[in-house]
Design a protein around this motif. Structure first.
Motif, PDB file in Angstrom:
ATOM      1  N   VAL A 707       0.830  -1.215   0.000  1.00 32.37           N
ATOM      2  CA  VAL A 707       0.000   0.000   0.000  1.00 32.37           C
ATOM      3  C   VAL A 707       0.860   1.259   0.000  1.00 32.37           C
ATOM      4  N   VAL A 708       2.194   1.129  -0.240  1.00 33.78           N
ATOM      5  CA  VAL A 708       3.062   2.308  -0.242  1.00 33.78           C
ATOM      6  C   VAL A 708       2.634   3.263  -1.349  1.00 33.78           C
ATOM      7  N   ALA A 709       2.281   2.722  -2.518  1.00 35.71           N
ATOM      8  CA  ALA A 709       1.841   3.585  -3.611  1.00 35.71           C
ATOM      9  C   ALA A 709       0.577   4.345  -3.219  1.00 35.71           C
ATOM     10  N   THR A 710      -0.327   3.702  -2.474  1.00 37.29           N
ATOM     11  CA  THR A 710      -1.534   4.384  -2.002  1.00 37.29           C
ATOM     12  C   THR A 710      -1.185   5.509  -1.050  1.00 37.29           C
ATOM     13  N   ASP A 747       3.028   1.869 -12.334  1.00 36.49           N
ATOM     14  CA  ASP A 747       1.582   1.891 -12.544  1.00 36.49           C
ATOM     15  C   ASP A 747       1.297   2.472 -13.931  1.00 36.49           C
ATOM     16  N   GLU A 748       0.677   1.679 -14.800  1.00 34.45           N
ATOM     17  CA  GLU A 748       0.395   2.139 -16.157  1.00 34.45           C
ATOM     18  C   GLU A 748      -0.639   3.258 -16.185  1.00 34.45           C
ATOM     19  N   ALA A 749      -1.448   3.383 -15.108  1.00 31.86           N
ATOM     20  CA  ALA A 749      -2.473   4.426 -15.062  1.00 31.86           C
ATOM     21  C   ALA A 749      -1.979   5.688 -14.352  1.00 31.86           C
ATOM     22  N   LEU A 750      -0.678   5.761 -14.030  1.00 38.15           N
ATOM     23  CA  LEU A 750      -0.161   6.896 -13.257  1.00 38.15           C
ATOM     24  C   LEU A 750      -0.386   8.219 -13.977  1.00 38.15           C
ATOM     25  N   LEU A 751      -0.038   8.276 -15.261  1.00 39.31           N
ATOM     26  CA  LEU A 751      -0.139   9.539 -15.997  1.00 39.31           C
ATOM     27  C   LEU A 751      -1.585  10.005 -16.088  1.00 39.31           C
ATOM     28  N   ASP A 752      -2.534   9.062 -16.260  1.00 36.23           N
ATOM     29  CA  ASP A 752      -3.950   9.449 -16.290  1.00 36.23           C
ATOM     30  C   ASP A 752      -4.365  10.074 -14.971  1.00 36.23           C
ATOM     31  N   THR A 753      -3.847   9.550 -13.860  1.00 34.86           N
ATOM     32  CA  THR A 753      -4.171  10.101 -12.543  1.00 34.86           C
ATOM     33  C   THR A 753      -3.606  11.509 -12.385  1.00 34.86           C
ATOM     34  N   ALA A 783       8.777   5.365 -19.566  1.00 32.80           N
ATOM     35  CA  ALA A 783       7.690   6.104 -20.200  1.00 32.80           C
ATOM     36  C   ALA A 783       6.983   7.009 -19.192  1.00 32.80           C
ATOM     37  N   ASN A 784       6.782   6.506 -17.962  1.00 30.20           N
ATOM     38  CA  ASN A 784       6.112   7.313 -16.943  1.00 30.20           C
ATOM     39  C   ASN A 784       6.948   8.529 -16.548  1.00 30.20           C
ATOM     40  N   ILE A 785       8.288   8.350 -16.440  1.00 32.31           N
ATOM     41  CA  ILE A 785       9.148   9.485 -16.083  1.00 32.31           C
ATOM     42  C   ILE A 785       9.080  10.546 -17.180  1.00 32.31           C
ATOM     43  N   ALA A 786       9.125  10.095 -18.440  1.00 35.60           N
ATOM     44  CA  ALA A 786       9.026  11.058 -19.538  1.00 35.60           C
ATOM     45  C   ALA A 786       7.687  11.785 -19.497  1.00 35.60           C
ATOM     46  N   GLY A 787       6.608  11.070 -19.195  1.00 35.83           N
ATOM     47  CA  GLY A 787       5.295  11.701 -19.103  1.00 35.83           C
ATOM     48  C   GLY A 787       5.192  12.660 -17.935  1.00 35.83           C
ATOM     49  N   ILE A 788       5.832  12.279 -16.798  1.00 41.03           N
ATOM     50  CA  ILE A 788       5.822  13.160 -15.616  1.00 41.03           C
ATOM     51  C   ILE A 788       6.497  14.487 -15.940  1.00 41.03           C
ATOM     52  N   VAL A 789       7.656  14.425 -16.583  1.00 39.29           N
ATOM     53  CA  VAL A 789       8.384  15.648 -16.951  1.00 39.29           C
ATOM     54  C   VAL A 789       7.547  16.475 -17.929  1.00 39.29           C
ATOM     55  N   ALA A 790       6.868  15.806 -18.849  1.00 40.82           N
ATOM     56  CA  ALA A 790       6.037  16.522 -19.815  1.00 40.82           C
ATOM     57  C   ALA A 790       4.880  17.250 -19.144  1.00 40.82           C
ATOM     58  N   LEU A 791       4.402  16.737 -18.005  1.00 42.80           N
ATOM     59  CA  LEU A 791       3.316  17.389 -17.277  1.00 42.80           C
ATOM     60  C   LEU A 791       3.801  18.578 -16.457  1.00 42.80           C
ATOM     61  N   GLY A 792       5.128  18.864 -16.451  1.00 42.46           N
ATOM     62  CA  GLY A 792       5.666  19.989 -15.690  1.00 42.46           C
ATOM     63  C   GLY A 792       6.053  19.630 -14.279  1.00 42.46           C
ATOM     64  N   ILE A 793       6.246  18.353 -13.994  1.00 41.55           N
ATOM     65  CA  ILE A 793       6.653  17.890 -12.662  1.00 41.55           C
ATOM     66  C   ILE A 793       8.150  17.652 -12.672  1.00 41.55           C
TER      67      ILE A 793
END
Length: 900
Positions: A707-710, A747-753, A783-793
């Protein structure tokens, strides 16, 4: 002699006439009795079969009513819970737990109750099932999807398929739809999902499993073979889940059970089938036979005497003619039969044969007298000595003549049987008279039967051997030859039964191979099997003669030690660990592995295999925690520690549901201006009993619970809410850093969240606290790290300098900042080596355009030194401890700086 012959012929004539005079009346009476008896037996069998079918139908109707009543009572209880939810559109966790507990107490057949708003399970009772069931969708499998759709379509409970529960028992899934009307329009809220215990359903319907007969229900007077299958979906009728598919044959009695949202079909047939014979059939046959004798015998006697009286006058005239006719028929029968007639005069040794005897021996006819050599011409050489010996015994000692021998002919070998006896003729001369006939076909059939018997005996022996193999395989592991769990159960039961009155100890060693997975993964399963065989040989060698060694899992073994003396278990464990650590050669590769041992001891009749295995497994877990290749004993203190961890785990799950986890913030300052430039959000647990807890009190258990991700999600959402409050109050917090685990990054749904969150670019920063996982080629993480950076994080690498993150990873990930671990920061004021290392990290960051953050800044001396070295941001107790959101807001509003 002529007078004796006439008397015999006269008596024979009288008997024939007597029989003929009574045969027609006797035959008519017999036919009538047989017809009446046959009709009565047929009617009796028909009545018996109809009684069997009636018994089966009654049994099925009773089973149908009892199953319906049992399941209806449970679904009615679940409908009450669904109505309670429908009134408010939801239900609190406490109320759900109370209602579910009350329902399960009043309905012992219900094993589990869960809520599935939107078709996704969110709450489960009993609570121990929550971790396993939470988040599970009800449309994963066809059977679940079909049952839930039926429940939604009909607006009432629907029974689903048979499930296997974690404890090995089975139960039926039930889905009760919940509708609510927020705007006056009914809408599906979700489902109340429950599991009804299968054995409770059968117990209520008096259904049992008979030994060797399958599923059985007790009828009124007839035991019934019974099967049950689900026919709710006519296009996809499954196999029988009670009884066997064979029960659903053409003659079986069928009965449908209409259940909530589904239909079961019962099939029944009496044990032994509908074609079995009535118990009184033999008695009826004997009665008919006795009655026939009573009727027929007087008829025979009466009509026979009357016929004899009528024929008495003509009997003498017909006697000679009849005797002559009988003689002619006898001669004709001998001529037409395959029998050969022969005679040997014992005085002259002269043989007399008829033509058939010559034909049987394949010889031309010689006027009835074969010579002493001629008769031997075609006899098989192997049979001739015995044939002569039997003939000599008859001639010399007047013994009965009986023998078989083979005759070799151009068309093949013929087998002939001979039988004869010594007679005294009218002239007082002794002869041996006999018959011979061809038994070739009889010999062939006998040989075929003997071969069939030998084949059957061989098949029987093979079946017996197969049975022995099956029994052996049922109790032994096929790879190692050790006992399996069934043998372990039987051995412990036998041991406890034998020593029930002496209350002796029983010890259980639970062993798990260390580094076995690496060998299996690198050298293949064949190498793994070889290591398992080697381990089993070591255990068999080291265990005592009364000890039982068993394999109960992949690389798990158990040693059952009865009556262990002090020091025996320690010595046995030491020997096993020492031998297991020795290298094993496999096809030129030196394989090394170890073993961890957990030991549990039970006392006499209180010993239970399940409890011993659990206790030994707890001790094994502790042995692995302490470094492997060792043994540990189970103790009450160890059990208490495990239970305490479980209690904390349950409280963590409840705390997540009750919103007890929140975020505290530690300020970060610019190293040059000492102005507030950001905060790091840290998780805290507002425990209802123990107060505010830091992560070291619960984070490791949370990792075990997955539950660490939660928790990361909770902290991030809380931080963004606090950031909005601060901004609304006119308080400027440039940046918030939150920790993100590698599990969440996968988590494949991370970017959607994240795409639904409101924040400005650069206002949110993710600290990757498990940078060790970033050296691999995990496509999802990349892929998630690239998406995170693209979101401005922004991305920060936490604890840099203590893990295994490579320069290549820095180039690949391109983080915004590196966070230097406190282990490197703390000694820099007096340790030149750590100082040089920190300087190197700062220089690496600058060369790559990456900023640096130093955590663990405890004193102003640390702050000055880090500023001189070129560090960008400082964080530590020298400035502030972590603070709750309101206190941080107060200090930030006062424009808190280090100088102040």
């Amino acid at each position: 002699m002529a007078g004796i012959g006439d008397a015999v012929r006269a008596r024979a004539s009288i008997f024939v006439r007597f029989t003929r005079s009574s045969i027609i009346p006797s035959l008519l009476a017999t036919l009538i009795l047989l017809a009446v008896g046959h009709f009565y037996q047929a009617q009796n069998s028909t009545n018996f079969r109809e009684a069997l079918r009636s018994d089966v139908q009654s049994t099925l109707r009773l089973a149908e009513a009892q199953i319906q009543a049992n399941i209806d009572s449970n679904t009615v209880a679940l409908s009450g819970l669904a109505n309670d939810i429908a009134l408010d559109g939801d239900i609190s966790s406490a109320r759900f737990a109370a209602l579910a507990t009350k329902i399960m107490e009043r309905n012992p057949g219900i094993r589990r109750i869960s809520l599935a708003p939107g078709g996704v399970i969110s709450r489960v009772m009993p609570s121990m099932e929550h971790a396993r069931m939470a988040g599970m969708r009800l449309d994963r499998f066809y059977s679940q999807r079909s049952a839930s759709q039926r429940a939604q379509a009909h607006g009432r409970a629907a029974i689903g398929s048979l499930l296997v529960l974690p404890d090995g028992s089975t139960g039926f899934d039930v889905y009760t739809p919940v509708f609510y009307s927020p705007d006056g329009v009914p809408a599906l809220w979700g489902f109340v999902e429950a599991v009804i215990d299968e054995s409770a359903v059968y117990l209520g319907a008096n259904l049992t499993t008979g030994a060797g007969r399958g599923a059985v229900a007790a009828g009124r007077s007839t035991p019934v073979m019974l099967g049950i299958r689900d026919i709710s979906d006519s296009a996809n009728i499954g196999d029988a889940f009670f009884g066997t598919n064979a029960t659903f044959h053409a003659e079986a009695v069928l009965q449908n059970v209409v259940l909530p949202g589904g239909t079961w079909q019962l099939a029944g047939a009496p044990v032994g089938g509908f074609d079995q014979r009535p118990d009184n059939q033999q008695q009826i046959a004997l009665t008919i036979m006795a009655f026939a004798m009573i009727v027929i015998v007087p008829i025979v006697l009466t009509f026979g005497l009357m016929g004899e009286r009528r024929r008495a006058i003509t009997a003498l005239d017909r006697r000679n003619r009849e005797f002559l006719a009988m003689s002619q028929r006898l001669n004709l029968a001998l001529e037409c039969s395959s029998f050969g007639v022969w005679e040997i005069d014992l005085e002259t040794r002269l043989r007399t044969w008829d033509d058939r005897m010559y034909s049987l021996h394949g010889l031309p006819s010689r006027n009835g007298a074969p010579g002493p050599i001629c008769w031997k011409a075609n006899i098989h050489p192997d049979d001739l000595p015995h044939a002569e010996e039997v003939l000599n015994n008859t001639v010399m000692f007047f013994e009965r003549y009986q023998t078989d021998y083979r005759v070799v002919l151009p068309t093949g070998t013929r087998h002939i049987r001979h039988i004869g006896s010594v007679n005294m003729g009218a002239d007082r001369r002794k002869t041996v008279t006999g018959l011979s006939w061809d038994i070739t076909e009889d010999v062939r059939l006998t040989n075929a039967m003997m071969e069939a018997k030998a084949f059957a005996e061989a098949q029987s022996a093979e079946l017996a051997a197969a049975k022995d193999r099956i029994e052996h395989n049922a109790l032994h592991d096929p790879l190692t030859g050790l006992g399996n769990r069934r043998m372990l159960d039987a051995a412990l039961a036998a041991l406890l039964e034998r020593d029930a009155e002496r209350a002796t100890d029983v010890a259980l060693l639970h062993l798990d191979l260390d580094r076995f997975k690496q060998i299996n993964d690198t050298l293949g399963h064949a190498a793994g099997d070889a290591m398992l065989v080697h381990a089993s040989q070591v255990l068999k060698t080291e265990a005592g003669p009364d000890d039982l060694v068993a394999r109960i899992g992949g690389d798990e073994f158990v040693v059952l030690v009865p009556n262990p003396v002090p020091g025996k278990l320690e010595a046995l464990s030491d020997r096993i660990i020492t031998r297991m650590r020795q290298p094993v050669d496999y096809e030129g590769f030196s394989c090394r592995f170890g073993v961890s041992v957990g030991i549990a001891v039970g006392r006499g009749a209180d010993a239970d295999l399940g409890r011993l295995l659990v206790n030994a497994d707890i001790a094994l877990y502790r042995a692995k925690e302490k470094g492997r290749n060792r043994y540990e004993f189970f103790s009450e203190a160890l059990q208490s520690e495990i239970f305490n961890s479980k209690r904390i785990g349950d409280e963590i799950l409840e705390g997540i549901e009750r919103g007890e986890f929140t975020a505290w913030y530690q300020p970060q300052f610019d190293a040059e201006t000492l102005e507030l430039c950001g905060v790091e959000a840290l998780i805290r647990w507002n425990h209802p009993r123990d107060g505010v807890l830091t992560p070291d009190r619960f984070l490791s258990i949370a990792e075990d619970l997955n539950v660490v991700a939660t928790l990361d999600q909770i902290v991030m959402e809380r931080a963004l809410i606090d950031l909005m409050h601060w901004t609304a109050a006119g308080i400027s917090i440039p940046r918030i850093s939150v920790n993100v685990s590698a599990r969440r990054l996968r988590d494949e749904a991370l970017l959607d969240t994240l795409s639904n969150l409101a924040f400005a670019p650069g206002q949110l920063c993710f600290e990757l606290v498990e940078a060790i996982f970033l050296d691999g080629d995990d496509e999802i993480i990349t892929a998630n790290i690239a998406g995170i950076v693209a979101l401005g994080i922004d991305i920060e690498l936490d604890d840099f300098g203590t893990g295994h993150t490579s320069i290549v990873s820095l180039l690949k990930i391109k983080p915004k900042r590196l966070k230097i671990d406190r282990q490197l920061v703390s000694p820099i004021t007096h340790a030149p080596r750590e100082q040089a290392l920190v300087r190197a990290i700062i220089e690496i960051g600058r060369s790559l355009g990456i900023g640096t953050v130093a955590e663990g800044v405890e004193t102003l001396a640390h702050a000055e030194m880090l500023a001189v070295l070129g560090c960008d941001i400082l964080q530590g107790y020298a400035f502030s401890k972590p603070l709750p959101a309101d206190r941080l807001a107060d200090l930030a509003a006062a424009k808190w700086q280090l100088a102040s």
